[in-house]
Design an enzyme around this catalytic site. Sequence first.
Site, mmCIF file in Angstrom:
data_model
loop_
_atom_site.group_PDB
_atom_site.id
_atom_site.type_symbol
_atom_site.label_atom_id
_atom_site.label_comp_id
_atom_site.label_asym_id
_atom_site.label_seq_id
_atom_site.Cartn_x
_atom_site.Cartn_y
_atom_site.Cartn_z
ATOM 1 N N GLY A 175 0.631 -1.132 -0.158
ATOM 2 C CA GLY A 175 -0.051 -0.006 -0.039
ATOM 3 C C GLY A 175 1.041 1.249 -0.229
ATOM 4 O O GLY A 175 2.137 1.190 0.007
ATOM 5 N N LYS A 191 -1.706 4.168 6.131
ATOM 6 C CA LYS A 191 -1.425 3.156 5.135
ATOM 7 C C LYS A 191 -2.799 2.816 4.529
ATOM 8 O O LYS A 191 -3.735 2.195 5.184
ATOM 9 C CB LYS A 191 -0.784 2.007 5.552
ATOM 10 N N ASP A 288 6.557 -12.575 7.335
ATOM 11 C CA ASP A 288 6.827 -11.805 6.335
ATOM 12 C C ASP A 288 7.816 -10.801 6.702
ATOM 13 O O ASP A 288 7.742 -9.584 6.343
ATOM 14 C CB ASP A 288 5.584 -10.889 5.782
#
Length: 446
Positions: A175, A191, A288
């Site tokens: 984003g 965001k 991640d």
Amino acid sequence: MNFLSKNWMIPIWILSSLIVVLEPTEAIRTYPPLSSIADPVLPTEKKPPFSRIPTDNEAHSPGVSEIKVVHHEDLNTTILIALIIASTLLAAILLFLFCFWIFKQKNTEPLNINKPPKGQDSSKGLSLGPILDKFTPTRITTGRKGSATVIDYEWLISATNDFHEDHIVRVDSSGHIYKARFNDHFVAAVKRLHGRGPDTQRGFENAVDWLGKLKHQNIINLLGYCIHDENRFLVYEMMHQGSLESQLHGPSHGSALTWHRRMKVALDIARGLEYLHERCNPPVIHRDLKSSNILLDSNFNAKISDFGLATTEFHVKNKVKLSGASGYVAPEYLSDGKLTDKSDVYAFGVILLELLIGKRPVEKMSPSLFQSIVTWAVPQLTDRSKLPNIVDPVIRDTMDLKHLYQVAAVAVLCVQPEPSYRPLITDVLHSFIPLVPVELGGSLRA
């Protein structure tokens, strides 16, 4: 409830003791016939000096029965009072213990939040906020402890000048991040997530869920969120130095990151991971971890962000969808879908190589050829004669060589193909503390 059950024994023991002590004997409990008290002897009467057979009018017992009746009634009254007092005391103790148990249950309840219902406009209100003093009360919705604040969409429009491009501070794979000025004294990062499909929705819900519960100095602080139509927004604390990726691979090419600052960043990441792996129950796997998800504040303190893919070891028992950034994914996860906390350790090792060498995880050598930093660097990291030559030129020759060798050894261990050969993040954390100056949170003294 174990505590409650144990404490019941006290009042029950007291009550039992009272009953045993105050219980009348068989002689006293025997009630005299009614006729025995029909004609008692008056106190002024005198007994005859000699024995004689009583007449019919004197056949009934003269005073003894009266004494027994009076004593029996007094004892019954004493027992009744004792029972009332004991029962009242027991009820009071039970009420106190019940209230105490409810209090403990409320204060030991694990933090959890209700995920925002799909398709619902959260600008109309859902749940709570940990930093209510930072926002105008009329523009938020409060709720349960542990969740994030729901922020009015119109307020985001005003704070970002309708999401004007001049307010964009960076863009990542998930984003656009905007600088939002809510008032003269408070600035945050908003965001705006890319995509509107189910994957985006799940990632958004996961991020709000985890960041509403995780509280640590090296985990990004989620200030609030907003759902407006199909758009999803996350509001973070402002990290003025941007991401580690932009610092290392952006226009400055890591010039602001000295050797000690890089060690401080590595220590901060290790502390954040140690919190996730060792202090959360069940342990949390970030899944991640990458340099773009490591954010730096104005003092270059690092915080882990973007928990859209985070999961627990419990959920890992089921098959998890393969995901993660290229170059950071552990080999066993890539080939077999096997995900553990050691997968995060592998990603940490790749970030450590970025800090040491200044290269991206995957370098493009030609239009069709890419090279992994792990494949290229590991053989040279184990050669002390070659190691100083591959260090990022910005920090080359600025560190103690013993420290450089130590960091290189940790990086090599973290990126081992076999997960069992990788160290626990706790061991990594303790290996970095002596490399960071005291003023930056380590134990190294000049």
